[in-house]
Write a protein that holds these residues in place. Structure first.
Motif, short mmCIF file in Angstrom:
data_model
loop_
_atom_site.label_atom_id
_atom_site.label_comp_id
_atom_site.label_asym_id
_atom_site.label_seq_id
_atom_site.Cartn_x
_atom_site.Cartn_y
_atom_site.Cartn_z
N HIS A 30 44.11 31.66 45.60
CA HIS A 30 43.16 32.02 44.55
C HIS A 30 43.20 33.53 44.30
O HIS A 30 43.19 33.97 43.14
CB HIS A 30 41.75 31.58 44.95
N GLN A 31 43.23 34.31 45.35
CA GLN A 31 43.30 35.77 45.20
C GLN A 31 44.57 36.18 44.46
O GLN A 31 44.53 37.00 43.54
CB GLN A 31 43.24 36.43 46.58
N TYR A 32 45.71 35.58 44.85
CA TYR A 32 47.00 35.97 44.29
C TYR A 32 47.17 35.50 42.85
O TYR A 32 47.78 36.20 42.02
CB TYR A 32 48.11 35.39 45.16
N LEU A 33 46.63 34.30 42.54
CA LEU A 33 46.88 33.71 41.23
C LEU A 33 45.77 33.97 40.21
O LEU A 33 46.05 34.05 39.02
CB LEU A 33 47.04 32.18 41.37
N THR A 34 44.53 34.08 40.67
CA THR A 34 43.41 34.15 39.75
C THR A 34 42.75 35.52 39.71
O THR A 34 42.35 35.99 38.64
CB THR A 34 42.35 33.08 40.11
N VAL A 35 42.62 36.16 40.87
CA VAL A 35 41.96 37.46 40.91
C VAL A 35 42.93 38.57 40.52
O VAL A 35 42.61 39.43 39.68
CB VAL A 35 41.37 37.72 42.31
N GLU A 36 44.11 38.56 41.10
CA GLU A 36 45.13 39.56 40.75
C GLU A 36 45.90 39.09 39.51
O GLU A 36 45.96 37.91 39.21
CB GLU A 36 46.08 39.76 41.93
N ASP A 37 46.52 40.04 38.80
CA ASP A 37 47.12 39.73 37.50
C ASP A 37 48.64 39.60 37.49
O ASP A 37 49.20 38.85 36.71
CB ASP A 37 46.77 40.83 36.49
N ASP A 38 49.34 40.35 38.34
CA ASP A 38 50.77 40.57 38.15
C ASP A 38 51.59 39.29 38.10
O ASP A 38 52.37 39.09 37.16
CB ASP A 38 51.30 41.49 39.27
N LYS A 97 42.68 23.08 45.55
CA LYS A 97 42.46 24.48 45.93
C LYS A 97 41.02 24.90 45.64
O LYS A 97 40.34 25.50 46.48
CB LYS A 97 43.43 25.38 45.19
N MET A 98 40.55 24.57 44.43
CA MET A 98 39.19 24.93 44.05
C MET A 98 38.14 24.18 44.88
O MET A 98 37.03 24.68 45.09
CB MET A 98 38.97 24.67 42.56
#
Length: 278
Positions: free
Chosen positions: A31-39, A96-97
């Motif tokens: 979730h952090q890598y795909l939803t919170v961060e953008d790159d 995941k959610m």
């Protein structure tokens, strides 16, 4: 073969319940890598003209005129009928959610894989093999829950059709975040509001997974830039105040996954990497 990040090891890690690793921690990291961060998600979904996936229109809402504008490969039913292998598995995004405490009430075991991907996932125990009749039932179940059908961007050998919601699906979340970059290829249609029949009740607003509709002065208004042309809003409207019209421009669809990968690599300036990676 090492699978790519998406579609690949992100999904495979959460397409089933496991006890050999902490899936809650893994979900939080994903979730952090795909939803919170953008790159990563921006590069995957938003870069270039050719996209990873495309939206299918909900076939039951097509009028006799609309049907004339739909090509075979633009129908989820045709993709299923021409697949040599079909499987159903757990929705990675919703699973995941669920670990994040943010999953909706849409069905969990509803994601379809097809052809070589289906055969591989069944072989490794990640999905359950099914026939075309059951796959059609799953499409109908997804439509009854108001989900968007999102599939691989190709005319043949399509490897997946996901049944997506705007609260869990990574592709739809990316589309809402980077709307101006068109993260998903649309269907060949746009909904049109009949001002004489629309009462501004908001049913279509609640049904839309990508926030493409709002009510202004008691009349539904469509954001054409956001709209995927999926037709979910038509099923929600009880007043028949919405209809589908053909988009003025058609998007070119790659023949298969190989052609799509080449197009995407050329547009992103990474063809040399694709060639040397074979």
């Amino acid at each position: 073969v090492l699978p790519p990040p998406m579609a690949g090891f992100f999904e495979f890690s959460l397409m089933r319940v496991r006890e050999d690793l902490d899936q809650r921690v893994l979900s939080e990291l994903f979730h952090q890598y795909l939803t919170v961060e953008d790159d990563f998600v921006r590069d995957l979904f938003a870069a270039g003209e050719t996209k990873l996936g495309r939206a299918f229109v909900a076939e039951p809402v097509l009028s006799t005129t609309n049907v004339l504008h739909v090509l075979d490969y633009e129908r989820a039913s045709h993709v299923i009928d021409t697949a040599h292998a079909i499987a159903v598995g757990m929705c990675y995004c919703r699973h995941k959610m669920d670990h994040m405490g943010r999953a909706c009430d849409a069905p969990m075991d509803i994601c379809l894989t097809l052809n070589n991907s289906a055969a591989s996932l069944v072989h490794h125990g990640h999905a359950r093999g099914i026939d075309a009749a059951e796959a059609h039932d799953i499409l109908a179940q997804a439509r009854d829950h108001g989900l968007i059908q999102f599939g691989e961007n190709g005319k043949t050998k399509v490897n997946f059709i996901c049944n997506c919601c705007g609260c869990c699906c990574e592709a739809l979340l990316a589309h809402k975040r980077f709307t101006e970059l068109r993260c998903i290829h649309t269907s060949p249609f746009l909904p049109v509001v009949d001002a004489g029949d629309c009462t501004g009740c908001g049913a279509c607003v609640r049904a839309c997974h990508v926030d493409a509709i709002e009510v202004v002065d008691k009349l539904a208004r469509i954001d054409q830039q956001r709209c995927l042309g999926c037709g979910v809003c038509l099923r929600a409207c009880k007043l028949d105040a919405l209809s589908l019209e053909a988009r003025p421009e058609r998007v070119l669809t790659p023949v298969d996954g190989i052609e799509r990968a080449v197009w995407m690599a050329i547009e992103r300036g990474k063809l040399q990497h694709l060639i040397f990676d074979d």
